[in-house]
Design an enzyme around this catalytic site. Structure first.
Site, PDB file in Angstrom:
ATOM      1  N   TYR A 106      -9.378 -11.234  -6.498  1.00 30.32           N
ATOM      2  CA  TYR A 106      -8.399 -11.181  -7.733  1.00 30.32           C
ATOM      3  C   TYR A 106      -8.628 -12.604  -8.633  1.00 30.32           C
ATOM      4  CZ  TYR A 106      -5.874  -7.731  -5.339  1.00 30.32           C
ATOM      5  OH  TYR A 106      -5.551  -6.533  -4.703  1.00 30.32           O
ATOM      6  N   HIS A 120      -2.097   2.276  -5.657  1.00 29.63           N
ATOM      7  CA  HIS A 120      -2.798   0.876  -5.483  1.00 29.63           C
ATOM      8  C   HIS A 120      -2.745  -0.166  -6.754  1.00 29.63           C
ATOM      9  CE1 HIS A 120      -4.350  -0.376  -1.602  1.00 29.63           C
ATOM     10  NE2 HIS A 120      -5.322  -1.100  -2.091  1.00 29.63           N
ATOM     11  N   ARG A 151       0.928  -1.138  -0.051  1.00 27.33           N
ATOM     12  CA  ARG A 151      -0.157   0.089  -0.031  1.00 27.33           C
ATOM     13  C   ARG A 151       0.984   1.270  -0.060  1.00 27.33           C
ATOM     14  NH1 ARG A 151      -2.015  -3.453   4.092  1.00 27.33           N
ATOM     15  NH2 ARG A 151      -4.168  -4.097   3.735  1.00 27.33           N
ATOM     16  N   HIS A 201      -3.807  -9.210   3.849  1.00 29.37           N
ATOM     17  CA  HIS A 201      -5.280  -9.346   4.120  1.00 29.37           C
ATOM     18  C   HIS A 201      -5.658 -10.182   5.333  1.00 29.37           C
ATOM     19  CE1 HIS A 201      -6.049  -8.123  -0.485  1.00 29.37           C
ATOM     20  NE2 HIS A 201      -5.943  -7.263   0.322  1.00 29.37           N
TER      21      HIS A 201
END
Length: 298
Positions: free
Chosen positions: A279, A244, A148, A270
């Site tokens: 994804y 991002h 990030r 995550h």
């Protein structure tokens, strides 16, 4: 209880009890402030303890006229969290948003870049300028480690464990994880450190910060966004990209090359595998490959 007092207590709760980052806390506070502004604009004098579902429903009805379904859903979620906090502290016995449904938004798939597009962006960096090596190292790190932007700008020299092949990343809620780093990314970081950073006038307090601005301080999130936007314009890339986008591309390309979701989840930081599963929706060919390779009836 006044709204200002409730909001201050709520901020402390989010910081201390839940360990959220400043950006996350700001988002939650912004949601509550939208409700407060609505009450002020309509001269509704009611405390956070006394406000009822009908008043909030009217607020959401007005909100729907100006913001999209996804934003509505986020604000409703933020308000629900605020009133859950008031219940937790015994200020209220009910949550006025309990029966208010969020609008259906569908699942937004993140934008991604092709490998050739990432190469083109990085190749467009002007290495003759002092900040060139820094920018190349930053983009290589965003894509090579799936960070990030907040994690990127907070990276420290002391977080680099190149001999072990990892970097230590501080993510949301100050949770730390170790992410593997490939040789190419390590190489560009080392070039930046030895050819540019070592000659900088670093301000006190930023000696351990990896990526610095021209004043010798930590880079801002906004500056990283600007650097990427300018590179996209330079190569004529029509996609709307941000830092991002490199993180999304990192995960998508790993999946396309048959990395397992659990490993991707750990590298992205995550908490839930369901967040990483988005994804899978980006690349249906991956699912077809799995069936054709592993199913006994293939």
């Amino acid at each position: 209880m006044k709204w200002d007092n409730a909001l201050k207590d709520y901020q402390l709760y989010l910081k201390i009890e839940r360990g959220l980052s400043k950006n996350s806390i700001d988002s939650y506070v912004l949601d509550v402030n939208k409700l407060i502004k609505y009450l002020d604009a309509h001269s509704i004098k009611i405390s956070p303890i006394a406000i009822d579902a009908e008043t909030i429903q009217h607020f959401i009805y007005e909100l729907a006229k100006t913001v999209n379904a996804r934003s509505q859903s986020r604000i409703i979620s933020g308000l629900r969290s605020f009133f859950s906090y008031l219940i937790f502290e015994d200020y209220r016995t009910d949550n006025p948003l309990e029966l208010i449904e969020s609008p259906k938004t569908g699942r937004k798939l993140p934008d991604t870049l092709a490998e050739a597009e990432i190469d083109a962006l990085i190749n467009a960096i002007d290495l003759s300028k002092p900040e060139g090596e820094r920018n190349r190292a930053m983009l290589e790190t965003l894509y090579g480690c799936g960070l990030r932007v907040s994690e990127l700008i907070q990276l420290k020299l002391s977080d680099l464990f190149f001999e072990e092949g990892f970097i230590k990343v501080t993510g949301k809620g100050d949770k730390q994880r170790f992410v593997p780093i490939v040789e190419a990314t390590e190489k560009y970081i080392q070039i930046y450190r030895t050819q540019m950073r070592v000659h900088m006038n670093i301000k006190p307090g930023f000696e351990d910060t990896l990526f610095l601005n021209r004043r010798g301080k930590q880079l801002s999130r906004a500056m990283v966004f600007t650097i990427i936007k300018q590179l996209a314009e330079k190569i004529g890339l029509k996609k709307n990209i941000s830092p991002h986008t490199f993180r999304h591309s990192f995960a998508t390309h790993l999946l396309q090359n048959n990395a397992d979701l659990r490993s991707i989840q750990l590298m992205l930081g995550h908490e839930s595998i369901t967040t990483t599963e988005i994804y899978v929706h980006l690349d249906k060919s991956h699912l077809k490959h799995v069936i054709e390779t592993y199913h006994p009836r293939k």
